[in-house]
Scaffold this active site. Structure first.
Site, PDB file in Angstrom:
ATOM      1  N   SER A   1      37.721 -59.613 -41.547  1.00 15.08           N
ATOM      2  CA  SER A   1      36.527 -59.044 -40.914  1.00 15.08           C
ATOM      3  C   SER A   1      36.644 -57.698 -39.391  1.00 15.08           C
ATOM      4  CB  SER A   1      35.305 -59.640 -39.734  1.00 15.08           C
ATOM      5  OG  SER A   1      36.237 -60.387 -39.405  1.00 15.08           O
TER       6      SER A   1
ATOM      7  N   GLY B   1      30.045 -63.505 -37.942  1.00 14.69           N
ATOM      8  CA  GLY B   1      28.926 -64.858 -37.661  1.00 14.69           C
ATOM      9  C   GLY B   1      27.192 -64.467 -37.785  1.00 14.69           C
TER      10      GLY B   1
ATOM     11  N   CYS C   1      39.854 -63.838 -44.793  1.00 15.92           N
ATOM     12  CA  CYS C   1      38.851 -64.143 -44.236  1.00 15.92           C
ATOM     13  C   CYS C   1      37.715 -65.240 -44.429  1.00 15.92           C
ATOM     14  CB  CYS C   1      38.237 -63.356 -43.615  1.00 15.92           C
ATOM     15  SG  CYS C   1      36.250 -63.029 -43.039  1.00 15.92           S
TER      16      CYS C   1
ATOM     17  N   CYS D   1      39.867 -70.218 -38.754  1.00 12.28           N
ATOM     18  CA  CYS D   1      39.747 -68.303 -38.407  1.00 12.28           C
ATOM     19  C   CYS D   1      41.298 -67.512 -38.618  1.00 12.28           C
ATOM     20  CB  CYS D   1      39.360 -68.556 -37.647  1.00 12.28           C
ATOM     21  SG  CYS D   1      38.661 -66.477 -36.616  1.00 12.28           S
TER      22      CYS D   1
ATOM     23  N   HIS E   1      41.962 -64.781 -37.716  1.00 14.77           N
ATOM     24  CA  HIS E   1      42.100 -64.890 -35.965  1.00 14.77           C
ATOM     25  C   HIS E   1      42.956 -65.827 -34.906  1.00 14.77           C
ATOM     26  CE1 HIS E   1      39.136 -61.298 -37.231  1.00 14.77           C
ATOM     27  NE2 HIS E   1      40.035 -60.903 -36.038  1.00 14.77           N
TER      28      HIS E   1
END
Length: 267
Positions: free
Chosen positions: A15, A47, A78, A194, A196
């Protein structure tokens, strides 16, 4: 087949820029392959999306990506995307191999000593039935706390771009991961669900109230991708690939600089 130009690329999708953690590991294991990194920054963060709308968006996007780039394999870096639409992607594009990202609940359950495991994720991953099924299948003997952070993916994007992020803000997002039971049992593993989040792992370690094992799934995802990609002896790395695509069409200067740091041109 020996010429690098004859090898199909590996497509890594996220994303935003969190999937760079997976790309970094995949490059080590597949040095002969070129990579295309796709960031759906126009849809970030995932989200807040309604599930049906997000499914349609991702499937429509992949129809174009597969047509335009014909990759060897697609890595969905992701958790939110894959737990929602992984099965749909495989059904819609049966000719393509998809390597997914799911919360590393099974290895966490195997490694915990206290039996207290936390899964730090996005709200979308936390509410997904896929995540609950993983707990039911692999972690019945553990107490698994699901912590859905509203803000941490955005904070990680800012952090990797060099923007300031306050300790207080980070601690507010990760604090619920740490629980104590019966006086002596404490959370000993936190799953980073996640892609990230590993960019901020050093910050998490510094702010944690006690040491825990932070599980980063990137290496395991890269290993699975390597298993799915044919190894071609003598192949040279193709110069035509190693670029990034942003669905907004207009990444900012700090993002462009970050991509250059990862050796990715802006496609």
């Amino acid at each position: 087949m020996t010429a690098g130009s004859e090898l199909k690329p590996v497509l890594v999708f996220d994303s935003g820029i969190g999937g760079l953690t997976v790309l970094r590991e995949a490059r080590v294991l597949m040095p002969e392959r070129g990579f295309i990194y796709v960031a759906d920054d126009a849809g970030f963060p995932y989200g807040g999306w309604e599930e049906a709308a997000l499914k349609d968006r991702i499937i429509t996007l992949f129809a174009r990506l597969l047509r335009d780039h014909d990759p060897e394999v697609c890595v969905i870096a992701c958790n939110t995307a894959f737990t929602l639409v992984g099965a749909d992607l495989r059904a819609a594009f049966p000719h393509m191999t998809f390597v997914g990202t799911v919360p590393a609940i099974k290895p966490a359950a195997e490694r915990t000593r206290s039996g207290l495991v936390s899964v730090l994720a996005t709200p979308g991953t936390v509410k997904r039935a896929y995540t609950r099924d993983l707990i039911e299948s692999f972690a019945q003997k553990c107490h698994v706390r699901l912590v859905g952070s509203e803000n941490l993916a955005r904070m990680a994007e800012a952090y990797i771009r060099g923007e300031p992020v306050s300790d207080e803000a980070v601690l507010a997002e990760i604090g619920q991961c740490f629980i104590e039971k019966e006086g002596s049992r404490k959370t000993d593993i936190v799953v980073l669900a996640c892609t990230h989040y590993p960019f901020m792992a050093n910050v998490f370690r510094r702010l944690a109230p006690w040491p825990v094992d932070w599980i980063d799934p990137a290496e395991a995802i890269a290993r699975q991708a390597r298993r799915k990609v044919p190894l071609v002896e003598g192949a040279e790395h193709p110069d035509a690939f190693d670029f990034s695509i942003f669905t907004s069409g207009n990444p900012d200067f700090s993002t462009r600089r970050l991509m250059q740091g990862f050796g990715l041109a802006i496609g």
